[in-house]
Design an enzyme around this catalytic site. Sequence first.
Site, PDB file in Angstrom:
ATOM      1  N   ASN A   1      35.574 -10.209  20.154  1.00 36.00           N
ATOM      2  CA  ASN A   1      34.615 -10.218  21.259  1.00 36.00           C
ATOM      3  C   ASN A   1      33.664  -9.024  21.064  1.00 36.00           C
ATOM      4  OD1 ASN A   1      33.430  -9.467  23.785  1.00 36.00           O
ATOM      5  ND2 ASN A   1      34.830 -10.858  24.815  1.00 36.00           N
TER       6      ASN A   1
ATOM      7  N   HIS B   1      30.908  -5.450  23.839  1.00 42.59           N
ATOM      8  CA  HIS B   1      30.684  -4.026  24.051  1.00 42.59           C
ATOM      9  C   HIS B   1      29.858  -3.368  22.959  1.00 42.59           C
ATOM     10  CE1 HIS B   1      32.554  -4.413  27.785  1.00 42.59           C
ATOM     11  NE2 HIS B   1      33.670  -4.869  27.263  1.00 42.59           N
TER      12      HIS B   1
ATOM     13  N   HIS C   1      30.471 -13.033  25.895  1.00 46.58           N
ATOM     14  CA  HIS C   1      30.415 -13.438  27.307  1.00 46.58           C
ATOM     15  C   HIS C   1      28.995 -13.222  27.822  1.00 46.58           C
ATOM     16  CE1 HIS C   1      32.281 -12.811  31.619  1.00 46.58           C
ATOM     17  NE2 HIS C   1      31.383 -13.772  31.587  1.00 46.58           N
TER      18      HIS C   1
ATOM     19  N   ARG D   1      27.142 -12.883  30.746  1.00 52.63           N
ATOM     20  CA  ARG D   1      27.395 -12.678  32.178  1.00 52.63           C
ATOM     21  C   ARG D   1      26.131 -12.948  32.978  1.00 52.63           C
ATOM     22  NH1 ARG D   1      32.325  -9.522  33.222  1.00 52.63           N
ATOM     23  NH2 ARG D   1      31.618  -9.620  35.360  1.00 52.63           N
TER      24      ARG D   1
ATOM     25  N   ARG E   1      24.680  -7.863  31.617  1.00 51.02           N
ATOM     26  CA  ARG E   1      24.899  -6.428  31.375  1.00 51.02           C
ATOM     27  C   ARG E   1      25.122  -6.103  29.907  1.00 51.02           C
ATOM     28  NH1 ARG E   1      30.835  -5.666  34.139  1.00 51.02           N
ATOM     29  NH2 ARG E   1      29.780  -6.656  35.871  1.00 51.02           N
TER      30      ARG E   1
ATOM     31  N   GLU F   1      31.812 -17.358  26.317  1.00 50.43           N
ATOM     32  CA  GLU F   1      32.419 -17.288  27.655  1.00 50.43           C
ATOM     33  C   GLU F   1      31.306 -17.368  28.698  1.00 50.43           C
ATOM     34  OE1 GLU F   1      34.558 -13.647  27.967  1.00 50.43           O
ATOM     35  OE2 GLU F   1      35.889 -14.119  26.307  1.00 50.43           O
TER      36      GLU F   1
ATOM     37  N   THR G   1      36.320  -8.910  33.455  1.00 49.57           N
ATOM     38  CA  THR G   1      36.891 -10.110  34.060  1.00 49.57           C
ATOM     39  C   THR G   1      38.275  -9.760  34.586  1.00 49.57           C
ATOM     40  OG1 THR G   1      35.717 -11.326  32.343  1.00 49.57           O
ATOM     41  CG2 THR G   1      37.266 -12.570  33.665  1.00 49.57           C
TER      42      THR G   1
ATOM     43  N   GLU H   1      43.182 -20.173  27.928  1.00 55.78           N
ATOM     44  CA  GLU H   1      43.331 -18.807  27.439  1.00 55.78           C
ATOM     45  C   GLU H   1      44.080 -18.059  28.528  1.00 55.78           C
ATOM     46  OE1 GLU H   1      39.972 -16.772  25.686  1.00 55.78           O
ATOM     47  OE2 GLU H   1      40.774 -14.837  26.348  1.00 55.78           O
TER      48      GLU H   1
ATOM     49  N   HIS I   1      42.551 -10.465  26.649  1.00 57.36           N
ATOM     50  CA  HIS I   1      42.204  -9.438  27.620  1.00 57.36           C
ATOM     51  C   HIS I   1      43.149  -8.245  27.541  1.00 57.36           C
ATOM     52  CE1 HIS I   1      40.206  -7.540  30.925  1.00 57.36           C
ATOM     53  NE2 HIS I   1      39.298  -8.481  30.850  1.00 57.36           N
TER      54      HIS I   1
HETATM   55  N1  PXP Z   1      39.115 -13.145  26.961  1.00 57.90           N
HETATM   56  C1  PXP Z   1      38.319 -13.268  28.045  1.00 57.90           C
HETATM   57  C2  PXP Z   1      38.270 -14.579  28.755  1.00 57.90           C
HETATM   58  C3  PXP Z   1      37.545 -12.183  28.491  1.00 57.90           C
HETATM   59  O1  PXP Z   1      36.754 -12.329  29.577  1.00 57.90           O
HETATM   60  C4  PXP Z   1      37.594 -10.974  27.774  1.00 57.90           C
HETATM   61  C5  PXP Z   1      36.761  -9.822  28.210  1.00 57.90           C
HETATM   62  O2  PXP Z   1      35.429 -10.170  28.241  1.00 57.90           O
HETATM   63  C6  PXP Z   1      38.411 -10.912  26.639  1.00 57.90           C
HETATM   64  C7  PXP Z   1      39.186 -12.001  26.268  1.00 57.90           C
HETATM   65  C8  PXP Z   1      38.491  -9.686  25.802  1.00 57.90           C
HETATM   66  O3  PXP Z   1      39.093  -8.657  26.508  1.00 57.90           O
HETATM   67  P1  PXP Z   1      39.084  -7.189  25.937  1.00 57.90           P
HETATM   68  O4  PXP Z   1      37.663  -6.782  25.794  1.00 57.90           O
HETATM   69  O5  PXP Z   1      39.852  -6.422  26.955  1.00 57.90           O
HETATM   70  O6  PXP Z   1      39.778  -7.251  24.596  1.00 57.90           O
END
Ligand code: PXP
Length: 241
Positions: A9, A12, A45, A47, A51, A72, A103, A154, A194
């Site tokens: 992901n 960030h 994602h 959003r 952001r 996402e 999330t 998920e 997550h």
């Molecule tokens: N899965 C989903 C559905 C999420 O919303 C997120 C965070 O955006 C992640 C996985 C990844 O989480 P993390 O950034 O904490 O690894």
Amino acid sequence: MTAPLLGVNIDHAATLRQVRHAAYPAIKEVVEAAEAGGADFITAHLREDRRHIQDADVPAIMAASGTWLNLEIAAVPAMVEAACGWQPKSVCLVPERREELTTEGGLDVKGAAAAPAQAAAAALRAAGIEVSVFVDPDPEQIDAAAGAGADAVEIHTGAYANAANEEAAAREYALVAAAAAHGRAKGLTVNVGHGLTLANVGRLRQLDFIVEYNIGHSIICDALFCGLPQAVGRMRKALGL
Ligand code: PXP
């Protein structure tokens, strides 16, 4: 069992760009570096408050990627319509509140989100896009995700990942394990994500039927010290890949 897939992901990396409204880090280079390190696919994602990931990033990620995008989105018509146009391989439906830091829970697909999730899943599947629903480790939510027409769930691992001590972690892990087994028994593809880190991801590998790990924040943080390809490689190693 086949080896699970690591979805990196990259939200960030885009956060770092957006806090300065800068042009760097370029999303193309982020995708290339993640895949050079062994990302099996890219997750992002989009959003509602934009952001981090921006609309233009979605086609840019897909163009740069030699793998595929798992997008996402919230289960709202405007997002679903945009996703149908972009045609990522898969979409994960997530809940969204503007004021949240990240999330914070799974989609309440057995409650308020039932109808929106069902409509979103139908539209996405009609467009040839695989649909997963991000749910808390609750068998009833998993049943509801299947009922809404999802291909996959998920399972939200945040409570496991953020457990304050070993006792709580064991308890939360047991919930994830039971929910995952329930999803598998229903014939769903079972993914997790997550809050996963090098330190806490290993225990989940006991669940050898998990198909995808979606991991972002900890990999991007680790990349500050060792670089993104290496950080992805370190996570692959922690997953036994
Ligand atoms: N899965 C989903 C559905 C999420 O919303 C997120 C965070 O955006 C992640 C996985 C990844 O989480 P993390 O950034 O904490 O690894």
